[in-house]
Write a protein that holds these residues in place. Structure first.
Motif, PDB file in Angstrom:
ATOM      1  N   VAL A  38     -38.255   8.768  10.650  1.00 45.63           N
ATOM      2  CA  VAL A  38     -38.406  10.154  10.212  1.00 45.63           C
ATOM      3  C   VAL A  38     -38.849  10.989  11.394  1.00 45.63           C
ATOM      4  O   VAL A  38     -39.844  10.681  12.059  1.00 45.63           O
ATOM      5  CB  VAL A  38     -39.411  10.259   9.052  1.00 45.63           C
ATOM      6  N   TRP A  39     -38.113  12.050  11.671  1.00 42.72           N
ATOM      7  CA  TRP A  39     -38.397  12.940  12.799  1.00 42.72           C
ATOM      8  C   TRP A  39     -39.213  14.153  12.381  1.00 42.72           C
ATOM      9  O   TRP A  39     -40.134  14.570  13.079  1.00 42.72           O
ATOM     10  CB  TRP A  39     -37.081  13.384  13.431  1.00 42.72           C
ATOM     11  N   ALA A  40     -38.885  14.732  11.234  1.00 46.31           N
ATOM     12  CA  ALA A  40     -39.605  15.907  10.750  1.00 46.31           C
ATOM     13  C   ALA A  40     -39.399  16.045   9.253  1.00 46.31           C
ATOM     14  O   ALA A  40     -38.342  15.700   8.715  1.00 46.31           O
ATOM     15  CB  ALA A  40     -39.127  17.166  11.468  1.00 46.31           C
ATOM     16  N   ASP A  41     -40.408  16.576   8.572  1.00 40.43           N
ATOM     17  CA  ASP A  41     -40.279  16.966   7.176  1.00 40.43           C
ATOM     18  C   ASP A  41     -39.793  18.409   7.119  1.00 40.43           C
ATOM     19  O   ASP A  41     -40.180  19.243   7.951  1.00 40.43           O
ATOM     20  CB  ASP A  41     -41.623  16.832   6.457  1.00 40.43           C
ATOM     21  N   VAL A  42     -38.968  18.701   6.124  1.00 38.16           N
ATOM     22  CA  VAL A  42     -38.442  20.059   5.944  1.00 38.16           C
ATOM     23  C   VAL A  42     -39.216  20.672   4.780  1.00 38.16           C
ATOM     24  O   VAL A  42     -38.953  20.365   3.619  1.00 38.16           O
ATOM     25  CB  VAL A  42     -36.931  20.030   5.671  1.00 38.16           C
ATOM     26  N   THR A  43     -40.185  21.520   5.104  1.00 40.87           N
ATOM     27  CA  THR A  43     -41.147  21.974   4.114  1.00 40.87           C
ATOM     28  C   THR A  43     -41.172  23.496   4.016  1.00 40.87           C
ATOM     29  O   THR A  43     -40.693  24.205   4.909  1.00 40.87           O
ATOM     30  CB  THR A  43     -42.559  21.484   4.456  1.00 40.87           C
ATOM     31  N   GLY A  44     -41.766  23.985   2.946  1.00 43.22           N
ATOM     32  CA  GLY A  44     -41.937  25.417   2.760  1.00 43.22           C
ATOM     33  C   GLY A  44     -42.205  25.737   1.309  1.00 43.22           C
ATOM     34  O   GLY A  44     -41.961  24.916   0.420  1.00 43.22           O
ATOM     35  N   GLU A  45     -42.723  26.932   1.047  1.00 45.66           N
ATOM     36  CA  GLU A  45     -43.097  27.316  -0.310  1.00 45.66           C
ATOM     37  C   GLU A  45     -41.932  27.915  -1.093  1.00 45.66           C
ATOM     38  O   GLU A  45     -41.998  27.999  -2.315  1.00 45.66           O
ATOM     39  CB  GLU A  45     -44.256  28.315  -0.258  1.00 45.66           C
ATOM     40  N   ARG A  46     -40.891  28.341  -0.418  1.00 46.98           N
ATOM     41  CA  ARG A  46     -39.746  28.937  -1.111  1.00 46.98           C
ATOM     42  C   ARG A  46     -38.719  27.869  -1.464  1.00 46.98           C
ATOM     43  O   ARG A  46     -38.809  26.722  -1.034  1.00 46.98           O
ATOM     44  CB  ARG A  46     -39.117  30.022  -0.239  1.00 46.98           C
ATOM     45  N   ASP A  47     -37.704  28.265  -2.235  1.00 47.29           N
ATOM     46  CA  ASP A  47     -36.639  27.342  -2.624  1.00 47.29           C
ATOM     47  C   ASP A  47     -35.718  27.065  -1.437  1.00 47.29           C
ATOM     48  O   ASP A  47     -35.562  27.899  -0.543  1.00 47.29           O
ATOM     49  CB  ASP A  47     -35.819  27.932  -3.769  1.00 47.29           C
ATOM     50  N   GLY A  48     -35.097  25.901  -1.462  1.00 40.72           N
ATOM     51  CA  GLY A  48     -34.143  25.549  -0.411  1.00 40.72           C
ATOM     52  C   GLY A  48     -34.225  24.077  -0.063  1.00 40.72           C
ATOM     53  O   GLY A  48     -35.283  23.453  -0.180  1.00 40.72           O
ATOM     54  N   LEU A  49     -33.090  23.514   0.373  1.00 37.07           N
ATOM     55  CA  LEU A  49     -32.983  22.083   0.643  1.00 37.07           C
ATOM     56  C   LEU A  49     -32.522  21.814   2.070  1.00 37.07           C
ATOM     57  O   LEU A  49     -31.887  22.654   2.702  1.00 37.07           O
ATOM     58  CB  LEU A  49     -31.990  21.447  -0.329  1.00 37.07           C
ATOM     59  N   ALA A  50     -32.822  20.615   2.544  1.00 39.89           N
ATOM     60  CA  ALA A  50     -32.300  20.148   3.833  1.00 39.89           C
ATOM     61  C   ALA A  50     -30.824  19.823   3.641  1.00 39.89           C
ATOM     62  O   ALA A  50     -30.473  18.869   2.964  1.00 39.89           O
ATOM     63  CB  ALA A  50     -33.073  18.918   4.293  1.00 39.89           C
ATOM     64  N   ASP A  51     -29.968  20.621   4.262  1.00 41.85           N
ATOM     65  CA  ASP A  51     -28.523  20.477   4.073  1.00 41.85           C
ATOM     66  C   ASP A  51     -27.853  20.528   5.448  1.00 41.85           C
ATOM     67  O   ASP A  51     -27.908  19.575   6.208  1.00 41.85           O
ATOM     68  CB  ASP A  51     -28.030  21.580   3.142  1.00 41.85           C
ATOM     69  N   GLY A  52     -27.247  21.665   5.821  1.00 47.81           N
ATOM     70  CA  GLY A  52     -26.577  21.765   7.118  1.00 47.81           C
ATOM     71  C   GLY A  52     -27.562  21.779   8.278  1.00 47.81           C
ATOM     72  O   GLY A  52     -28.711  22.216   8.149  1.00 47.81           O
ATOM     73  N   MET A  53     -27.092  21.305   9.439  1.00 45.99           N
ATOM     74  CA  MET A  53     -27.968  21.187  10.608  1.00 45.99           C
ATOM     75  C   MET A  53     -27.128  21.249  11.883  1.00 45.99           C
ATOM     76  O   MET A  53     -26.061  20.664  11.962  1.00 45.99           O
ATOM     77  CB  MET A  53     -28.731  19.862  10.545  1.00 45.99           C
ATOM     78  N   LYS A  54     -27.636  21.990  12.895  1.00 46.89           N
ATOM     79  CA  LYS A  54     -26.955  22.090  14.190  1.00 46.89           C
ATOM     80  C   LYS A  54     -27.974  22.333  15.291  1.00 46.89           C
ATOM     81  O   LYS A  54     -29.106  22.744  15.022  1.00 46.89           O
ATOM     82  CB  LYS A  54     -25.916  23.232  14.180  1.00 46.89           C
ATOM     83  N   ILE A  55     -27.572  22.103  16.543  1.00 47.57           N
ATOM     84  CA  ILE A  55     -28.440  22.323  17.707  1.00 47.57           C
ATOM     85  C   ILE A  55     -27.819  23.373  18.613  1.00 47.57           C
ATOM     86  O   ILE A  55     -26.600  23.389  18.833  1.00 47.57           O
ATOM     87  CB  ILE A  55     -28.670  20.992  18.464  1.00 47.57           C
ATOM     88  N   ASP A  56     -28.656  24.283  19.145  1.00 51.72           N
ATOM     89  CA  ASP A  56     -28.158  25.339  20.023  1.00 51.72           C
ATOM     90  C   ASP A  56     -28.158  24.896  21.483  1.00 51.72           C
ATOM     91  O   ASP A  56     -28.467  23.741  21.801  1.00 51.72           O
ATOM     92  CB  ASP A  56     -28.956  26.635  19.810  1.00 51.72           C
ATOM     93  N   THR A  57     -27.823  25.803  22.391  1.00 49.30           N
ATOM     94  CA  THR A  57     -27.722  25.448  23.812  1.00 49.30           C
ATOM     95  C   THR A  57     -29.077  25.169  24.451  1.00 49.30           C
ATOM     96  O   THR A  57     -29.145  24.579  25.529  1.00 49.30           O
ATOM     97  CB  THR A  57     -27.033  26.578  24.602  1.00 49.30           C
ATOM     98  N   GLY A  58     -30.150  25.570  23.795  1.00 51.15           N
ATOM     99  CA  GLY A  58     -31.484  25.292  24.312  1.00 51.15           C
ATOM    100  C   GLY A  58     -32.087  24.017  23.775  1.00 51.15           C
ATOM    101  O   GLY A  58     -33.228  23.676  24.118  1.00 51.15           O
ATOM    102  N   GLY A  59     -31.343  23.310  22.935  1.00 47.51           N
ATOM    103  CA  GLY A  59     -31.851  22.085  22.348  1.00 47.51           C
ATOM    104  C   GLY A  59     -32.719  22.304  21.123  1.00 47.51           C
ATOM    105  O   GLY A  59     -33.355  21.362  20.640  1.00 47.51           O
ATOM    106  N   TYR A  60     -32.735  23.519  20.603  1.00 39.05           N
ATOM    107  CA  TYR A  60     -33.490  23.800  19.380  1.00 39.05           C
ATOM    108  C   TYR A  60     -32.647  23.428  18.173  1.00 39.05           C
ATOM    109  O   TYR A  60     -31.476  23.788  18.092  1.00 39.05           O
ATOM    110  CB  TYR A  60     -33.886  25.273  19.322  1.00 39.05           C
ATOM    111  N   LEU A  61     -33.259  22.704  17.259  1.00 42.34           N
ATOM    112  CA  LEU A  61     -32.544  22.217  16.080  1.00 42.34           C
ATOM    113  C   LEU A  61     -32.761  23.178  14.923  1.00 42.34           C
ATOM    114  O   LEU A  61     -33.901  23.487  14.568  1.00 42.34           O
ATOM    115  CB  LEU A  61     -33.028  20.812  15.717  1.00 42.34           C
TER     116      LEU A  61
END
Length: 295
Positions: free
Chosen positions: A211-234
């Motif tokens: 496990v690398w990171a939990d996807v958390t928050g108080e609003r609705d939404g799920l871990a679905d699509g994912m991509k990385i930018d040119t700076g390496g930010y996911l």
């Protein structure tokens, strides 16, 4: 403000705010956004609508393919051909430059794939895709029994087209992306609300999953699509909209979106516009670090 800032680095990646513009609405359920940087247009799927659409700044929305076999995730290969996951047929296909369609994968070990969902292409031409069971559920696909005993992640060899099962212990594998140097593969597990990371071996297989990171928050939404930018930010979909992670797995913050986000991609000439699939609409906002060209 239209963002939640958890770490000051968010301001350098996204900005102090990220106002979201609605480009089009009235669809059933949008997914699979991909930007063609050569021809300057966006492709996205409307899964339950059984249609793929094309969007341009000049012309707005038009039909790209109908029917689409309830297409979901899309990506471009090294030759600029669109590869697509189809829910109703459990296929992975490729759209050739002349518009014809080549079937790349349908079965594993004699059994039909569950419902290929999201897909990426490595720099050697190999194709990786997730295979949850969402497309065997009502509305998101065609309701039917699952033939395989797992919901896994696969690799298609660029030469032989051989299909290899990489991992089979996910609840529902979904979005996936490589690190910039392709030494690691990140995969969302939607129902477990976390991102796993694997080491990529020389033969293209993966190992050492954790496990690398939990996807958390108080609003609705799920871990679905994912991509990385040119700076390496996911970037990953998650509670509230689109969440941004640094390479150290810190969640820097969230871009809020009015509906639950399923996928996104960077576009426009500078690749700093973030096109977002959410609910029945297509949205856009601006960020500071550009996305990547795929071909």
């Amino acid at each position: 403000m239209n963002v939640e800032i958890r770490d000051e680095r968010f301001r350098d990646v996204v900005g102090d705010d990220a106002p979201v513009e609605e480009l089009a609405t009235g669809f059933d359920f949008t997914e699979g956004a991909m930007w063609n940087h050569v021809e300057g247009y966006l492709i996205f799927s409307d899964m339950p609508g059984n249609i793929m659409r094309k969007w341009t700044n000049e012309g707005g929305v038009e039909v790209f393919r109908e029917p689409s076999n309830m297409a979901n995730g899309n990506y471009y290969d090294l030759q600029g051909r669109l590869v697509t996951c189809e829910h109703s047929t459990s296929r992975v296909t490729r759209t050739e430059h002349d518009g014809s369609i080549t079937v790349l994968a349908t079965h594993y070990d004699g059994k039909e794939l569950n419902s290929p969902n999201d897909i990426i292409v490595k720099s050697d031409g190999s194709i990786y895709f997730t295979d949850p069971s969402f497309g065997r559920m009502e509305y998101y696909g065609v309701e039917r029994e699952q033939e395989l005993d797992w919901r896994g992640v696969y690799r298609l060899s660029p030469g032989s087209g051989e299909l290899t099962l990489l991992v089979d212990d996910f609840d529902q594998p979904n979005g996936l992306t490589f690190s910039l140097d392709e030494s690691q593969l990140f995969i969302n597990d939607t129902m477990r609300a976390h991102i796993r990371v694997f080491d990529v071996n020389d033969d293209g297989t993966i190992s050492n999953g954790r496990v690398w990171a939990d996807v958390t928050g108080e609003r609705d939404g799920l871990a679905d699509g994912m991509k990385i930018d040119t700076g390496g930010y996911l970037y990953s979909t998650g509670p509230g909209g689109v969440q941004v992670f640094a390479s150290d797995a810190t969640c820097l913050g969230t871009i809020y979106v009015p509906q639950g986000v399923t996928n996104f991609t960077w576009g426009d000439d500078d690749l700093c516009s973030l096109y977002i699939n959410a609910g029945n609409s297509l949205y856009r906002t601006r960020v500071k670090v550009p996305g990547r060209k795929l071909f």
